[in-house]
Enzyme design. Sequence first.
Site, mmCIF file in Angstrom:
data_model
loop_
_atom_site.group_PDB
_atom_site.id
_atom_site.type_symbol
_atom_site.label_atom_id
_atom_site.label_comp_id
_atom_site.label_asym_id
_atom_site.label_seq_id
_atom_site.Cartn_x
_atom_site.Cartn_y
_atom_site.Cartn_z
ATOM 1 C CG ASN A 207 -0.139 0.036 2.218
ATOM 2 O OD1 ASN A 207 0.818 1.125 2.747
ATOM 3 N ND2 ASN A 207 -0.648 -1.099 2.791
ATOM 4 C CG ASP A 276 -6.592 -5.409 6.511
ATOM 5 O OD1 ASP A 276 -7.012 -5.245 7.555
ATOM 6 O OD2 ASP A 276 -7.483 -3.833 6.072
ATOM 7 N N PRO A 302 -3.242 -11.493 10.132
ATOM 8 C CG PRO A 302 -1.499 -11.898 11.378
ATOM 9 C CD PRO A 302 -1.746 -12.384 10.141
ATOM 10 C CG ASP A 303 -6.464 -6.584 13.189
ATOM 11 O OD1 ASP A 303 -6.043 -6.280 13.882
ATOM 12 O OD2 ASP A 303 -7.756 -5.868 13.092
ATOM 13 C CG PHE A 320 -2.774 5.515 13.112
ATOM 14 C CD1 PHE A 320 -2.604 5.737 14.107
ATOM 15 C CD2 PHE A 320 -2.956 7.396 12.482
ATOM 16 C CE1 PHE A 320 -1.257 6.945 14.656
ATOM 17 C CE2 PHE A 320 -1.871 7.576 12.815
ATOM 18 C CZ PHE A 320 -1.628 7.686 13.694
ATOM 19 C CE LYS A 334 -11.200 0.131 10.749
ATOM 20 N NZ LYS A 334 -10.440 0.669 9.558
ATOM 21 C CE LYS A 338 -9.068 -3.263 14.160
ATOM 22 N NZ LYS A 338 -7.939 -3.530 12.893
#
Length: 402
Positions: A207, A276, A302-303, A320, A334, A338
Amino acid sequence: MAGQQRVLLGVTGGIAAYKSAELVRALRERGCEVQVVMTRGAREFIGAATLQALSGRPVREDLWDAAAEAAMGHIELARWADCVLIAPATAQCLARLAHGLADDLLSTLCLATDAPVYLAPAMNRLMWAHPATRANCEVLAARGVTLLGPGIGDQACGETGPGRMLEPQALVAAVLKDPAGPLAGRTVMITAGPTREPIDPVRYLTNRSSGKMGFALAAAAREAGARVVLVTGPVALATPPGVERVDVETAAELHEAVHRRVGDCDIFIGAAAVADYRPREYAGEKIKKRDATLTLTLDRSPDVLASVAALASRPFTVGFAAETCEVERHAREKLARKQLDMIVANQVGPGRAFDTEDNELLVLWPEEGCQVFARAPKRELAEALIALIATRSRPEDAAVVP
Ligand code: PMT
């Protein structure tokens, strides 16, 4: 203790020597004793009287100073120093040290000390890029000398590129053993940059993240007194002084690097743009152009942020959110999903947030907490954000913050 730290500051003959006065002042403000040693070249750029007044000690210039050397002054100075910082360090200085010359007071001191030596190079960009200078830097680094910078930007000679001396505050943050500040005594882990998910030996998914936001946060956290661990994907940025850097490439490597070290951390800030999804299969050979279309199957990676927030004994966890629309709604979602302590939202799109010098941030925390940081250079935003995190991460203070 910062209060007792004794810094031997070498000043050599480059235009950046004018910043040495500010550097002496900044070191003194942080409680250091500073002994300045100037080379003959430095005297062409800054007066000893200025450095003497700011350091409160006579400036030493001469290896053949009869009064000082009667008592083996250079050996005494070499033993006195807790660290040696040469700023600016010219190309000539790097060459002399790499060759172990001892024909003036500063180079002799560097041979005679067992204290850590830090060099803040400052020179024209072509001099910095010259193979001779590159080789000298390699020799010095291999001997354990720490190079701080140089920074990239406009130069006194009118050119632009790498070769600017780092700013005094960054140098102070790098050499202080135990810097004071709102994060003193705390360890902060920051992730930065993109990840790369390999498809075959020549291609990957990635990215637009440059790492600038995360690196600015790392520099600001260090200057606020923290021990900083920066886990970064592939970027073209110099490590901020005093920051411990861990390089990774994929989301899985980032996950592994974070969890290997996060147990020691008080604060975690996830500024990295982590993929992701990653290709399910890695083709060992370059994929050949055969059909009109090619289908890749992607699996969730994995997050990292969610996995840190889920730890039983977790650090203060800041995420972020990079959003193209409905920034606040998505970021709040989020934050809750999370289970974060704070989320920093930024709107992304052409010319926004990714790989830019400026950014604007919306910071949210549970129970409708909210603060807006208007558009500003990422470095300024990082300082403001670190100050907010320092306050909110102390539970006793968080209660009184608006
Ligand atoms: O690097 P720059 O060019 O300076 O640009 C800065 C930035 C735009 C990259 C930065 O400000 C930013 O927004 N970083 C987060 C980018 C992102 O991945 O946002 P997200 O909304 O997709 O992810 C939410 C959070 O989860 C982020 O903290 C991210 O690090 C984390 N995450 C996401 C996916 C994943 N697999 N693991 C994660 O930890």
